[in-house]
Write a protein that holds these residues in place. Structure first.
Motif: not given
Lengths: 279, 360
Positions: B287-291, B293-296
């Motif tokens: 949905a948005d850029r903050t969503d 997971s680490p390293g993705a």
């Protein structure tokens, strides 16, 4: 198949062929039958019975059977391996061999028959060739023998034998033989258990072709065989010039037709029997 | 079982096959363990059938050796190799009944008639054709003929079962059924199998290991997962499954995309140019850029087209001038969240799914 129906315009397609057969084959055949089986417009079996029990007829029939059988057997023995070779050859070799087998077709049978006269006659090519090995050989003619007739006819019949057989051999997939070998069959066993049975229908049509052509052959037995072992076609020709009407010749013609039919039936039965062995 | 070093049933050591000036096979090596199911996968002309024909003995390699159970078989004629072969064309003998076809290898070996009858009955049962022994091959459907061909190959009690594109003549539905059937028969019989196919789905579904071939060489060999998840080059990644290739590079052991995004790649990669393999099903719509997971890795692109495919939805996205494909499950929530065509779409690739292959 069962639902095959004919439209009127289909007759345009095969009409000419039917017409040709009717005029040139069925009608003359009916005329021959009429000559053989009627006396003064009445149905009569006297002529055909007399002919069929006559010594000349039986001797010439046996001669015909002897000549035809040897021609068919020798042609098959020479032709089957030849057809096999061509069917297994690379495309270029196969093409070359087919051309070489067909090549004699370009010259007429009569010319080729007289070529055999040149080879087989007294002081002919064969005798001269033999003299190179045996210089003091007495001059001898191979003409006017049954062997001469047989050799000449095998030569003429070979392409008629090879091509129907070849067509059926070429339709045998190479994978069949590979499958047989991968299943443990030596190449020779694979040949006898797989290739040979599958080539039988082709072999049958080839044998029938040569048999039918040989049974009434005239030129070669008369030119190369001379008077020796007179075959039925020669007797028919003689009776035409001997008797005022066609009754005797026609009777022999009908009997020859009957013999062909019997031979065909026997061959078909044999082939069916052979096919069921592997089932 | 002895815990000794597991011997190979089949050991192909650097064979080459040359036709005139044409190299059909170049230094192909392959070893199969007992009971293993190996697929040779590749486009037509890659040499996979030639490998099979060399094992069967119908093609003679110019160099290299082929050993079966530790014995070199190079000079051995096909009929002594004990390879059960299933042909693409089935090659059932058309003049023999089904039972006679299956009994053929046993009759060749002159086994007793009762033994043959019993084994034929067993094999007919194994391939679910109990009542078809008296039929002629021409009276069977394609799938039934295929099963007879397999039964016949097994009847020769083969050391290795060789299958040359056995399903290519069947329609799609039957192919899937037969694929499962072949694997079941393999497991029941436990015979080492080499299976040639150009269909990656078949190879991935059925095999213990897949050897991917191209231009007469084996390019990569490994389990289906290895081949799919860790392709060793563009060819394998492209040939198996769908993939987009995004340029990437490694400098001082750190990996970057062209736009500078750093890539979390484990395992030391040499410095140089790479391609990032992006598989459609590995991308998820976020949905948005903050969503994240680490390293993705986030790929922000423009949605071009959406194709409805039933259980999945398939879309093409323009990302930095390159087309990237994504696929997601057809779930109302996911589909409703898709932006309109030409709108911006955010795709996430998880760290574990990042795969780099050498460029060129």
């Amino acid at each position: 198949m069962g639902n095959f129906t004919l439209a009127k315009q289909d007759f345009l397609l095969f009409g000419p062929a039917i017409l040709l057969l009717a005029v040139l084959c069925y009608w003359p055949l009916a005329w021959v039958a009429l000559q053989a089986l009627t006396v003064k417009g009445e149905l009569s079996f006297t002529t055909i019975a007399t002919v069929a029990t006559g010594q000349i007829f039986w001797v010439s029939t046996l001669n015909t059977i002897y000549l035809t059988t040897s021609v068919v057997l020798i042609t098959a023995l020479v032709g089957y391996p030849l057809a096999y070779l061509v069917s297994q050859a690379s495309p270029l070799w196969s093409y070359t061999l087919k051309f070489l087998i067909l090549f004699p077709f370009w010259t007429s049978t009569l010319v080729r028959t007289y070529a055999w006269v040149v080879i087989l006659q007294r002081d002919g090519l064969l005798v001269n060739a033999m003299r190179m090995v045996v210089p003091d050989m007495t001059p001898v003619s191979f003409l006017n023998t049954r062997a001469a007739s047989t050799i000449g006819m095998v030569h003429i019949m070979l392409p008629f034998f090879v091509f129907p057989l070849l067509a059926s051999m070429e339709s045998i997939k190479r994978d069949y033989l590979r499958a047989a070998e991968s299943l443990g069959a030596k190449p020779i066993i694979a040949f006898w258990t797989v290739f040979f049975p599958l080539s039988l229908p082709g072999l049958l049509s080839s044998v029938i072709m040569v048999l039918m052509l040989s049974i009434g052959f005239y030129i070669i037995p008369i030119v190369l065989g001379g008077g020796k072992g007179a075959v039925i076609s020669m007797v028919i020709e003689k009776s035409l010039s001997l008797y005022p009407d066609w009754a005797v010749a026609s009777s022999m013609g009908l009997l020859l037709l009957l013999m062909s039919a019997v031979a065909l039936t026997i061959l078909n039965a044999l082939a069916n029997k052979a096919q069921s062995i592997w089932r | 079982m002895k815990q000794k070093h597991d011997p190979s049933v089949l050991d192909i050591d650097r064979i080459s096959v040359t036709y005139g000036s044409l190299d059909v096979l170049k230094d192909v090596s392959l070893a199969a363990k007992p009971g293993e199911f190996i697929s040779l996968l590749g486009p037509s002309g890659s040499g996979k059938t030639t490998v099979l024909m060399s094992i069967a003995g119908f093609t003679k390699p110019s160099t290299g050796t082929i050993a079966v159970d530790g014995v070199a078989v190079n000079g051995m004629p096909p009929h002594r190799r004990r390879m059960g072969m299933v042909f693409q064309s089935y090659a059932l003998f058309p003049h023999m009944s089904v039972a006679r076809n299956i009994g053929y290898p046993m009759r060749i070996r002159r086994e007793a008639a009762q033994t043959i009858d019993r084994k034929v009955a067993e094999l007919l049962k194994l391939v679910h054709l109990d009542k078809y022994g008296d039929r002629m091959p021409a009276q069977l459907s394609g799938g039934q003929q295929q099963r007879v061909a397999i039964a016949r190959a097994l009847a020769s009690d083969p050391t290795i079962l060789l299958m040359d594109e056995p399903l290519s003549a069947l329609d799609k539905k039957l192919r899937e059924e037969m694929l499962i059937e072949i694997r079941r028969i393999h497991d029941e019989f436990g015979v080492t199998t080499i299976y040639v196919t150009h269909d990656q789905r078949e190879a991935l579904t059925i095999s213990d290991r897949v050897a991917v071939m191209s231009g007469g060489r084996i390019v990569q060999i490994g389990s289906p997962q290895e081949i799919y998840d860790r392709p060793n080059g563009r060819f394998v990644a492209d040939f198996i499954g769908e993939a987009a290739f995004l340029p990437a590079q490694v400098r001082n052991s750190a990996a970057f995309m062209e736009n500078g995004t750093s890539l979390d790649v484990r395992g030391g990669l040499q410095d140089g140019q790479y391609l990032m393999v992006v598989r459609p099903e590995r991308l998820s719509v976020v949905a948005d850029r903050t969503d994240l997971s680490p390293g993705a890795v986030l790929l922000a692109g423009r949605l071009q087209r959406v194709f409805f495919q039933g259980e999945t939805v398939f879309g093409t996205v323009l990302f930095e001038g390159q087309e990237v494909l994504f696929r997601c499950l057809n779930q109302s929530k996911v589909v409703a969240a898709l932006p309109p065509v030409d709108g911006e779409i955010l795709l996430a690739l998880q760290a574990a799914d990042i795969t780099l292959v050498p460029k060129g």
